[in-house]
Write a protein that holds these residues in place. Structure first.
Motif, PDB file in Angstrom:
ATOM      1  N   GLY A 168     -16.299  91.178 118.133  1.00 55.34           N
ATOM      2  CA  GLY A 168     -17.082  92.164 117.387  1.00 55.34           C
ATOM      3  C   GLY A 168     -16.963  93.578 117.902  1.00 55.34           C
ATOM      4  O   GLY A 168     -17.540  94.511 117.320  1.00 55.34           O
ATOM      5  N   ALA A 169     -16.200  93.783 119.003  1.00 57.09           N
ATOM      6  CA  ALA A 169     -16.109  95.118 119.604  1.00 57.09           C
ATOM      7  C   ALA A 169     -15.373  96.101 118.706  1.00 57.09           C
ATOM      8  O   ALA A 169     -15.702  97.298 118.666  1.00 57.09           O
ATOM      9  CB  ALA A 169     -15.420  95.039 120.965  1.00 57.09           C
ATOM     10  N   VAL A 170     -14.359  95.626 117.976  1.00 58.01           N
ATOM     11  CA  VAL A 170     -13.592  96.531 117.105  1.00 58.01           C
ATOM     12  C   VAL A 170     -14.499  97.137 116.037  1.00 58.01           C
ATOM     13  O   VAL A 170     -14.489  98.350 115.796  1.00 58.01           O
ATOM     14  CB  VAL A 170     -12.408  95.781 116.460  1.00 58.01           C
ATOM     15  CG1 VAL A 170     -11.736  96.656 115.402  1.00 58.01           C
ATOM     16  CG2 VAL A 170     -11.390  95.387 117.521  1.00 58.01           C
ATOM     17  N   GLN A 171     -15.294  96.293 115.382  1.00 53.47           N
ATOM     18  CA  GLN A 171     -16.209  96.804 114.356  1.00 53.47           C
ATOM     19  C   GLN A 171     -17.263  97.727 114.970  1.00 53.47           C
ATOM     20  O   GLN A 171     -17.639  98.748 114.367  1.00 53.47           O
ATOM     21  CB  GLN A 171     -16.903  95.631 113.645  1.00 53.47           C
ATOM     22  CG  GLN A 171     -17.767  96.055 112.461  1.00 53.47           C
ATOM     23  CD  GLN A 171     -16.952  96.722 111.378  1.00 53.47           C
ATOM     24  OE1 GLN A 171     -16.035  96.128 110.820  1.00 53.47           O
ATOM     25  NE2 GLN A 171     -17.280  97.976 111.077  1.00 53.47           N
ATOM     26  N   TYR A 172     -17.723  97.381 116.167  1.00 51.35           N
ATOM     27  CA  TYR A 172     -18.731  98.208 116.846  1.00 51.35           C
ATOM     28  C   TYR A 172     -18.190  99.614 117.091  1.00 51.35           C
ATOM     29  O   TYR A 172     -18.869 100.611 116.840  1.00 51.35           O
ATOM     30  CB  TYR A 172     -19.118  97.541 118.166  1.00 51.35           C
ATOM     31  CG  TYR A 172     -20.273  98.194 118.884  1.00 51.35           C
ATOM     32  CD1 TYR A 172     -21.583  97.788 118.650  1.00 51.35           C
ATOM     33  CD2 TYR A 172     -20.059  99.218 119.811  1.00 51.35           C
ATOM     34  CE1 TYR A 172     -22.645  98.381 119.309  1.00 51.35           C
ATOM     35  CE2 TYR A 172     -21.119  99.819 120.465  1.00 51.35           C
ATOM     36  CZ  TYR A 172     -22.403  99.393 120.221  1.00 51.35           C
ATOM     37  OH  TYR A 172     -23.448  99.995 120.876  1.00 51.35           O
ATOM     38  N   ILE A 173     -16.941  99.723 117.570  1.00 52.56           N
ATOM     39  CA  ILE A 173     -16.335 101.020 117.852  1.00 52.56           C
ATOM     40  C   ILE A 173     -16.033 101.761 116.557  1.00 52.56           C
ATOM     41  O   ILE A 173     -16.174 102.988 116.481  1.00 52.56           O
ATOM     42  CB  ILE A 173     -15.060 100.849 118.708  1.00 52.56           C
ATOM     43  CG1 ILE A 173     -15.436 100.302 120.082  1.00 52.56           C
ATOM     44  CG2 ILE A 173     -14.307 102.160 118.847  1.00 52.56           C
ATOM     45  CD1 ILE A 173     -16.398 101.163 120.870  1.00 52.56           C
ATOM     46  N   ALA A 174     -15.618 101.018 115.546  1.00 54.86           N
ATOM     47  CA  ALA A 174     -15.361 101.645 114.246  1.00 54.86           C
ATOM     48  C   ALA A 174     -16.621 102.323 113.719  1.00 54.86           C
ATOM     49  O   ALA A 174     -16.582 103.474 113.253  1.00 54.86           O
ATOM     50  CB  ALA A 174     -14.856 100.600 113.255  1.00 54.86           C
ATOM     51  N   ASP A 175     -17.743 101.630 113.796  1.00 52.00           N
ATOM     52  CA  ASP A 175     -19.013 102.212 113.353  1.00 52.00           C
ATOM     53  C   ASP A 175     -19.404 103.401 114.226  1.00 52.00           C
ATOM     54  O   ASP A 175     -19.910 104.417 113.721  1.00 52.00           O
ATOM     55  CB  ASP A 175     -20.120 101.157 113.397  1.00 52.00           C
ATOM     56  CG  ASP A 175     -19.890 100.021 112.407  1.00 52.00           C
ATOM     57  OD1 ASP A 175     -19.117 100.227 111.443  1.00 52.00           O
ATOM     58  OD2 ASP A 175     -20.468  98.934 112.595  1.00 52.00           O
TER      59      ASP A 175
ATOM     60  N   LEU B 171     -17.440 105.480 115.872  1.00 54.55           N
ATOM     61  CA  LEU B 171     -16.578 106.632 115.629  1.00 54.55           C
ATOM     62  C   LEU B 171     -16.562 107.060 114.161  1.00 54.55           C
ATOM     63  O   LEU B 171     -15.870 108.015 113.805  1.00 54.55           O
ATOM     64  CB  LEU B 171     -15.154 106.316 116.086  1.00 54.55           C
ATOM     65  CG  LEU B 171     -14.954 106.026 117.572  1.00 54.55           C
ATOM     66  CD1 LEU B 171     -13.496 105.699 117.857  1.00 54.55           C
ATOM     67  CD2 LEU B 171     -15.402 107.206 118.415  1.00 54.55           C
ATOM     68  N   ASP B 172     -17.294 106.314 113.319  1.00 51.78           N
ATOM     69  CA  ASP B 172     -17.357 106.602 111.883  1.00 51.78           C
ATOM     70  C   ASP B 172     -15.967 106.522 111.251  1.00 51.78           C
ATOM     71  O   ASP B 172     -15.553 107.407 110.485  1.00 51.78           O
ATOM     72  CB  ASP B 172     -17.976 107.974 111.626  1.00 51.78           C
ATOM     73  CG  ASP B 172     -18.409 108.146 110.169  1.00 51.78           C
ATOM     74  OD1 ASP B 172     -18.636 107.113 109.508  1.00 51.78           O
ATOM     75  OD2 ASP B 172     -18.491 109.295 109.700  1.00 51.78           O
ATOM     76  N   ILE B 173     -15.231 105.474 111.631  1.00 50.82           N
ATOM     77  CA  ILE B 173     -13.930 105.212 111.038  1.00 50.82           C
ATOM     78  C   ILE B 173     -13.897 103.749 110.621  1.00 50.82           C
ATOM     79  O   ILE B 173     -14.822 102.988 110.912  1.00 50.82           O
ATOM     80  CB  ILE B 173     -12.770 105.505 112.030  1.00 50.82           C
ATOM     81  CG1 ILE B 173     -12.935 104.664 113.297  1.00 50.82           C
ATOM     82  CG2 ILE B 173     -12.693 106.984 112.359  1.00 50.82           C
ATOM     83  CD1 ILE B 173     -11.820 104.864 114.315  1.00 50.82           C
ATOM     84  N   SER B 174     -12.834 103.358 109.935  1.00 53.46           N
ATOM     85  CA  SER B 174     -12.744 101.971 109.482  1.00 53.46           C
ATOM     86  C   SER B 174     -12.203 101.071 110.587  1.00 53.46           C
ATOM     87  O   SER B 174     -11.567 101.543 111.544  1.00 53.46           O
ATOM     88  CB  SER B 174     -11.826 101.868 108.263  1.00 53.46           C
ATOM     89  OG  SER B 174     -10.482 102.133 108.636  1.00 53.46           O
ATOM     90  N   LYS B 175     -12.462  99.779 110.435  1.00 49.29           N
ATOM     91  CA  LYS B 175     -11.934  98.791 111.372  1.00 49.29           C
ATOM     92  C   LYS B 175     -10.405  98.819 111.357  1.00 49.29           C
ATOM     93  O   LYS B 175      -9.759  98.699 112.399  1.00 49.29           O
ATOM     94  CB  LYS B 175     -12.463  97.412 110.980  1.00 49.29           C
ATOM     95  CG  LYS B 175     -12.165  96.296 111.966  1.00 49.29           C
ATOM     96  CD  LYS B 175     -12.848  95.009 111.504  1.00 49.29           C
ATOM     97  CE  LYS B 175     -12.579  93.865 112.468  1.00 49.29           C
ATOM     98  NZ  LYS B 175     -13.252  92.619 112.021  1.00 49.29           N
ATOM     99  N   PHE B 176      -9.829  99.023 110.162  1.00 51.32           N
ATOM    100  CA  PHE B 176      -8.373  99.110 110.029  1.00 51.32           C
ATOM    101  C   PHE B 176      -7.827 100.286 110.835  1.00 51.32           C
ATOM    102  O   PHE B 176      -6.766 100.178 111.461  1.00 51.32           O
ATOM    103  CB  PHE B 176      -8.005  99.266 108.551  1.00 51.32           C
ATOM    104  CG  PHE B 176      -6.538  99.524 108.320  1.00 51.32           C
ATOM    105  CD1 PHE B 176      -5.614  98.490 108.336  1.00 51.32           C
ATOM    106  CD2 PHE B 176      -6.086 100.817 108.094  1.00 51.32           C
ATOM    107  CE1 PHE B 176      -4.265  98.739 108.133  1.00 51.32           C
ATOM    108  CE2 PHE B 176      -4.738 101.064 107.888  1.00 51.32           C
ATOM    109  CZ  PHE B 176      -3.829 100.023 107.905  1.00 51.32           C
ATOM    110  N   THR B 177      -8.556 101.397 110.835  1.00 56.69           N
ATOM    111  CA  THR B 177      -8.113 102.576 111.581  1.00 56.69           C
ATOM    112  C   THR B 177      -8.087 102.298 113.075  1.00 56.69           C
ATOM    113  O   THR B 177      -7.175 102.733 113.788  1.00 56.69           O
ATOM    114  CB  THR B 177      -9.037 103.776 111.285  1.00 56.69           C
ATOM    115  OG1 THR B 177      -9.009 104.046 109.884  1.00 56.69           O
ATOM    116  CG2 THR B 177      -8.572 105.017 112.040  1.00 56.69           C
ATOM    117  N   VAL B 178      -9.077 101.568 113.567  1.00 52.65           N
ATOM    118  CA  VAL B 178      -9.092 101.223 114.992  1.00 52.65           C
ATOM    119  C   VAL B 178      -7.853 100.415 115.347  1.00 52.65           C
ATOM    120  O   VAL B 178      -7.170 100.686 116.347  1.00 52.65           O
ATOM    121  CB  VAL B 178     -10.361 100.422 115.353  1.00 52.65           C
ATOM    122  CG1 VAL B 178     -10.301  99.944 116.808  1.00 52.65           C
ATOM    123  CG2 VAL B 178     -11.608 101.265 115.141  1.00 52.65           C
TER     124      VAL B 178
END
Length: 216
Positions: A191-198, A200-207
């Motif tokens: 779940g860390a990828v989604q947490y960082i995406a939120d 940084l206000d970017i999408s999970k795909f961008t991460v």
């Protein structure tokens, strides 16, 4: 315990045995690193030393070791000092447990609270010189009661290194921020990828895209 590796199971009585041998100021922890590391602790004695319990996550240093080749090259990390647990002075050792194929499946960690010993030494000696200070560049080990707290601690550590708040980060700085978090092992946590995406206000795909740029 479901699907617990028999080698790890054999270490469970060792946890209590070591803790009872060295007393209430010695915390002994067994981590299962084969499954969900966000709740890796499967046995713990004297958990009051760090405030953790069964189901608590690995530490940030363990994640970093897993992300690098350290655990495959070394069998243990012994007698390092940690002053971060509620003002206590802790001497820690981590022993990596491997299966019959040489793969790391867990770790046995010993955290000895030396606070009272240090106070006694200070009383006996007029001056106490501590010669085993950890290198300034080495990250402090965080003992988090929950995986959410662990992620927040790791993100805060990374922000201190970056020296810039997230709100002021440009694209390249966000990419570098994500790469640093990856090196720290944050993205090994579910779940860390989604947490960082939120964050940084970017999408999970961008991460994932930023992570791919590092590996390309």
């Amino acid at each position: 315990m479901k699907n617990l590796h028999p080698i790890l199971a054999s270490y469970i009585p060792v946890v209590e045995g070591l803790a009872r041998t060295f007393g209430e100021h010695c915390e002994v922890v067994l981590h299962d690193l084969t499954g969900d590391i966000s709740s890796s602790i499967i046995a713990i004695s004297n958990g009051h030393v760090s405030g953790r319990q069964i189901g608590s996550p690995v530490t940030n240093l363990a994640l970093q070791a897993l992300r690098t080749t350290k655990v495959s090259e070394e069998a243990f990390d012994l007698n390092y000092r940690n002053d971060t647990i509620k003002g206590k002075q802790i001497k820690s050792s981590s022993i990596y447990i491997k299966d019959e194929h040489g793969e790391v499946i867990g770790s046995l960690c010993i955290n000895l609270d030396m606070t009272h010993l240090a106070m006694a030494q200070s009383f006996i000696e007029s001056m106490m010189v501590i010669q085993d200070k950890r290198e300034a560049e080495k990250a402090e080990e965080n003992f988090a009661p929950t995986v959410g707290t662990l992620m927040e601690q790791m993100i805060d550590d990374c922000l201190k290194r970056t020296g810039k708040p997230i709100a002021l980060m440009q694209k390249e700085e966000k990419i570098q921020f994500i790469h640093q978090l990856d090196e720290m092992g944050l993205f090994l946590i579910k779940g860390a990828v989604q947490y960082i995406a939120d964050l940084l206000d970017i999408s999970k795909f961008t991460v994932y895209n930023y992570l791919d740029k590092k590996n390309s």
